[in-house]
Design an enzyme around this catalytic site. Structure first.
Site, mmCIF file in Angstrom:
data_model
loop_
_atom_site.group_PDB
_atom_site.id
_atom_site.type_symbol
_atom_site.label_atom_id
_atom_site.label_comp_id
_atom_site.label_asym_id
_atom_site.label_seq_id
_atom_site.Cartn_x
_atom_site.Cartn_y
_atom_site.Cartn_z
ATOM 1 N N GLY A 16 0.559 -1.185 0.013
ATOM 2 C CA GLY A 16 0.027 -0.028 0.003
ATOM 3 C C GLY A 16 0.780 1.242 -0.075
ATOM 4 N N CYS A 43 4.027 -8.908 1.981
ATOM 5 C CA CYS A 43 3.790 -9.656 0.734
ATOM 6 C C CYS A 43 5.109 -10.072 -0.068
ATOM 7 C CB CYS A 43 2.838 -8.901 -0.072
ATOM 8 S SG CYS A 43 2.438 -10.075 -1.577
ATOM 9 N N CYS A 48 3.032 -13.472 0.808
ATOM 10 C CA CYS A 48 2.509 -14.043 -0.263
ATOM 11 C C CYS A 48 3.541 -14.408 -1.345
ATOM 12 C CB CYS A 48 1.402 -13.535 -0.764
ATOM 13 S SG CYS A 48 1.668 -11.514 -0.960
ATOM 14 N N LYS A 51 5.925 -17.267 0.043
ATOM 15 C CA LYS A 51 5.045 -18.461 0.227
ATOM 16 C C LYS A 51 4.607 -19.154 -0.924
ATOM 17 C CE LYS A 51 1.239 -17.490 1.702
ATOM 18 N NZ LYS A 51 -0.073 -16.880 2.136
ATOM 19 N N TYR A 99 11.300 -2.800 -6.532
ATOM 20 C CA TYR A 99 10.438 -2.169 -5.761
ATOM 21 C C TYR A 99 11.351 -0.843 -5.478
ATOM 22 C CZ TYR A 99 6.314 -4.786 -4.745
ATOM 23 O OH TYR A 99 5.271 -5.341 -5.231
ATOM 24 N N GLY A 176 -5.764 -22.074 12.358
ATOM 25 C CA GLY A 176 -6.626 -22.734 11.702
ATOM 26 C C GLY A 176 -6.916 -21.894 10.404
ATOM 27 N N TYR A 178 -5.801 -19.160 6.643
ATOM 28 C CA TYR A 178 -5.031 -19.539 5.653
ATOM 29 C C TYR A 178 -3.574 -19.900 5.750
ATOM 30 C CZ TYR A 178 -3.554 -14.697 5.127
ATOM 31 O OH TYR A 178 -3.034 -13.585 5.184
ATOM 32 N N ILE A 179 -2.889 -19.093 6.625
ATOM 33 C CA ILE A 179 -1.329 -19.139 6.919
ATOM 34 C C ILE A 179 -1.135 -20.520 7.331
ATOM 35 C CG2 ILE A 179 0.572 -18.323 7.997
ATOM 36 C CD1 ILE A 179 -0.647 -15.522 7.873
ATOM 37 N N GLU A 182 -1.940 -23.217 4.537
ATOM 38 C CA GLU A 182 -0.805 -23.453 3.526
ATOM 39 C C GLU A 182 0.502 -23.777 3.935
ATOM 40 O OE1 GLU A 182 -2.619 -19.421 1.044
ATOM 41 O OE2 GLU A 182 -1.225 -19.059 2.578
ATOM 42 N N ARG A 205 -12.198 -20.329 8.981
ATOM 43 C CA ARG A 205 -13.609 -19.498 9.484
ATOM 44 C C ARG A 205 -13.830 -18.395 8.442
ATOM 45 N NH1 ARG A 205 -15.763 -20.266 14.027
ATOM 46 N NH2 ARG A 205 -13.958 -21.028 14.875
ATOM 47 N N GLY A 263 -3.086 -15.743 13.266
ATOM 48 C CA GLY A 263 -3.406 -14.444 13.140
ATOM 49 C C GLY A 263 -2.614 -13.443 13.024
ATOM 50 N N THR A 312 -3.369 -8.071 0.195
ATOM 51 C CA THR A 312 -2.447 -7.343 -0.592
ATOM 52 C C THR A 312 -3.072 -6.515 -1.773
ATOM 53 O OG1 THR A 312 -0.314 -8.454 -0.126
ATOM 54 C CG2 THR A 312 -0.416 -7.280 -2.138
ATOM 55 N N HIS A 437 -13.684 -27.051 -23.651
ATOM 56 C CA HIS A 437 -13.426 -28.410 -23.144
ATOM 57 C C HIS A 437 -12.190 -28.959 -23.733
ATOM 58 C CE1 HIS A 437 -14.852 -32.432 -22.274
ATOM 59 N NE2 HIS A 437 -14.385 -32.725 -23.390
ATOM 60 N N GLU A 442 -14.682 -25.470 -17.048
ATOM 61 C CA GLU A 442 -16.212 -25.545 -17.707
ATOM 62 C C GLU A 442 -16.960 -26.064 -16.899
ATOM 63 O OE1 GLU A 442 -16.316 -28.864 -20.474
ATOM 64 O OE2 GLU A 442 -14.746 -29.731 -19.686
#
Length: 448
Positions: A16, A43, A48, A51, A99, A176, A178-179, A182, A205, A263, A312, A437, A442
């Site tokens: 940001g 990030c 991210c 990771k 960056y 529990g 996403y981190i 993953e 959650r 968290g 991010t 297909h 699809e």
């Protein structure tokens, strides 16, 4: 000329902060950004990006095995953690340089030092230097939360996990979200014995219940252990460097590493915000309005330090909106509806819009369409792992209000599908689209 040293002073050169600095400077503002660690933020440096590179590395474990079913004579392979670790860290170094180069190209002054707020329009650098700015933007992100308990200092977080000297044979992952899920998938594919310990009874959650249940089922099939309702009591370091972990209601566990992924909290403490009159919530997040303005008119904030949506792309969008609003003559408000998200678990999850439970609570009458199938690649490989796609439709309007997916490449497929949800397209619009297909994607236009 302005009476201030800078038109904008940004504290924090993460996603940001970098976007806000670059765009404001491109609009003609005199901008400085202070970063006490490394340009790029969570990030790029310790989140991210590295990771996802580990996720790619982990996928080769199954790909190499499956290749034999596709006719490839693949010898037994050995994974070398230091090679992947060092290559990932080298890529992080390269990106950090890019960056920094971007900021330099836009004539943004980069101060590689700690900066704190010394007043509504004043900042103080680590060496005591004070600088003034018409506006101050706080973009300091978030920080891993580590609960306090005896021996918690022996645990690591996502900040340190990329620098492990050796691959742990046994790793306990606390959390529990996403981190946690993953890294569980990553280390499990690398050959570690993985146990996820959760103080509650639910993983992921906020994600759709069927999708998270499917991940739990697949993860257990892959050999990942789960312990629910098991808060940490203590960690003891043994003479050989291993750890003895005590959990409530469980037998003692032995591990070579404990990763706490419980968290993240806003990184707002100790930078002078409260002294300057900036209002924080009970979690330490900076309270801002739709223009990212805090309770002090000259101080603004974007990204995870505001604890709105910790993603991010959201921080980048907020930084862009701030710069366009105040320096580009283009007042912009970020729309937080239907923000897509992904969990790069093994297999990955993609989601946008309302879950089934949210839709039923908000809309009342909904239609739910699902496709539960084995990807073609898994069929030939003899792998029983099944994908699950789920579409939530407002029964009154036929509008698609949620898409939830777990399976190979789910995030890649979901990104394009999220455009349709954001645009308010209907189930009929999906039905009228000819299938591509053979593909997994699809299934989204064949749901019945």
């Amino acid at each position: 000329m302005s009476d201030f040293d800078y038109d904008l002073f940004v504290i924090g050169a993460g996603s940001g902060g970098v976007r806000a600095s670059r765009i404001a400077a491109s609009h003609g503002a005199r901008v400085a950004v202070a970063e006490e660690y490394r340009v790029g933020g969570t990030c790029v440096i310790r989140g991210c990006v590295p990771k996802k590179l580990l996720v790619y590395g982990a996928h080769f474990a199954e790909d190499i095995h499956d290749a034999r079913k596709f006719g490839w004579d693949v010898p037994d392979c050995k994974f070398d953690w230091p090679v992947l670790r060092d290559n990932v860290l080298a890529e992080v170094d390269r990106l950090e340089g890019l960056y920094g180069q971007t900021l330099d190209n836009h004539k943004v002054t980069v101060l590689r030092t700690r900066a704190t707020v010394a007043g509504p329009q004043k900042v103080r650098l680590a060496d005591g230097t004070e600088l003034t700015a018409e506006r101050i933007l706080i973009a300091t992100g978030g920080w891993p939360h580590v609960p306090e308990f005896p021996g918690s200092q022996h645990a690591i977080t996502s900040n340190e996990v990329f620098h492990l000297e050796t691959l742990p044979k046994r790793i306990i992952i606390a959390g529990g979200g996403y981190i946690a899920n993953e890294f569980a998938g990553i280390f499990n594919e690398f050959g570690s014995k993985v146990t996820i310990v959760n103080r509650g009874d639910t993983i992921l959650r906020g994600y759709d219940e069927q999708i998270r249940d499917r991940l739990l089922q697949i993860s257990m099939t892959k050999g990942i252990d789960f312990k629910f309702n098991a808060p940490f009591q203590s960690i003891e370091k043994n003479d050989d460097g291993s750890l003895t972990v005590m959990l409530e209601g469980c037998e003692p566990m032995q591990a070579d590493a404990v990763l706490v992924a419980a968290g993240r909290v806003p990184n707002s403490r100790g930078i002078g915000l409260e002294e300057a009159g900036v209002e924080l919530d009970d979690k330490g997040a900076i309270k801002v309005d739709e223009r990212n303005q805090s309770s002090v008119p000259s101080i603004f904030a974007v990204g995870d330090v505001t604890d709105r949506i910790q993603l991010t792309p959201v921080a980048i969008r907020e930084g862009q909106a701030f710069a366009d609003t105040f320096y580009g003559g283009k007042p912009t408000v970020v729309d937080y509806q239907n923000v897509p998200s992904a969990v790069f678990s093994h297999p990955p999850i993609g989601a946008v819009g309302m879950t089934e439970a949210e839709a039923r609570n908000k809309l009342g009458s909904v239609r739910v369409y699902t496709s539960d199938f084995r990807a073609m690649k898994n069929v030939l490989a003899g792998r029983n792992e099944r994908a699950l796609y789920k579409m939530i439709v407002n029964a009154a309007t036929d509008q698609v209000v949620g898409l939830h997916m777990i399976g190979p490449d789910a995030p890649e497929i979901l990104q394009a599908a999220a455009v349709a949800v954001k645009a308010g397209l209907t189930k009929a619009d999906f039905d009228n689209t000819v299938a591509l297909h053979p593909s997994m994607a699809e299934e989204l236009v064949l749901l019945k």
